[in-house]
Enzyme design. Structure first.
Site, PDB file in Angstrom:
ATOM      1  N   SER A  18       0.569  30.099  19.614  1.00 44.67           N
ATOM      2  CA  SER A  18       0.571  31.496  20.028  1.00 44.67           C
ATOM      3  C   SER A  18       1.765  32.282  19.508  1.00 44.67           C
ATOM      4  CB  SER A  18       0.533  31.607  21.557  1.00 44.67           C
ATOM      5  OG  SER A  18       1.795  31.347  22.108  1.00 44.67           O
TER       6      SER A  18
ATOM      7  N   LYS B 147       7.150  32.831  25.281  1.00 43.54           N
ATOM      8  CA  LYS B 147       6.530  34.119  24.979  1.00 43.54           C
ATOM      9  C   LYS B 147       7.583  35.209  24.854  1.00 43.54           C
ATOM     10  CE  LYS B 147       2.118  32.924  25.237  1.00 43.54           C
ATOM     11  NZ  LYS B 147       2.408  31.488  25.101  1.00 43.54           N
TER      12      LYS B 147
END
Length: 199
Positions: A120, A158
């Site tokens: 990701s 993230k």
């Protein structure tokens, strides 16, 4: 230590590889050719970023222009605390190991390493199997790439966005969506400070 872009890491890896087998570093023109770049100007910007990062240094009066900063730079061990998801959150796992990192990556607050699982964050040049160096911190600024503990049980890597009443964790992969949580669901555990990749 500043985080390198994918292209900067590629240039640094070429210089390190050549240093092991060649007496002279590649010229700017040779680097452009190997990287598929048509402009020495764009290469120079990447090189300047590596100079600022303390990884290369100019060679005054030399045609070849740059060289690696001393490769005998001391390395130190930091704790290796397991794997972290760069995808869907995975269960936090702690291990008692250590990993050697270049001395510039050990400055500031205590640091630890995690191995990345998932894709990701690939648009930030962070790939499955990479090791990230994390500076321990319970707070971070918007835009920082952080280790976030979700609901006291899952960790993920993230980019952080904090808004009134919510925290948004952004992936760096156009195929994936951001994750939105209430502030009490998220605990910041650290900020990304470095990346290590083995071949």
């Amino acid at each position: 230590m500043m985080r390198l872009t994918r292209r900067q890491q590629e240039i640094y890896d070429i210089l390190r590889s050549d240093a092991e087998i060649m007496q002279q570093p590649p010229t700017y023109d040779e680097l452009c050719q190997r990287l598929g770049l048509s402009s020495r100007g764009s290469l120079h910007k990447h090189i300047q970023a590596l100079v600022v990062a303390g990884l290369v240094e100019p060679m005054a009066g030399k045609q070849r222009g740059i060289r690696l900063v001393s490769t005998d730079q001391p390395e130190q061990g930091i704790p290796m605390l397991g794997r972290i998801a760069a995808g869907r959150p995975i269960e936090a796992v702690e291990q008692t190991e250590s990993i050697s990192v270049p001395d510039p990556m050990t400055g500031g607050n205590p640091r630890y390493a995690l191995q990345v699982s998932g894709d990701s964050m690939i648009d930030e040049g962070i790939f499955d199997g990479d090791y990230v160096v994390i500076e321990q911190s319970a707070a971070a600024d918007n835009g920082d790439i952080v280790v976030a503990l979700i609901d006291q049980q899952e960790t993920t890597l993230k980019r952080l966005e904090q808004k009134p009443g919510k925290i948004i964790l952004h992936p760096a992969n156009t195929a994936m969506s951001a994750m939105v949580y209430k502030p009490d669901q998220i605990q910041i555990q650290g900020i990304l400070r470095g990346l290590i990749r083995y071949y």
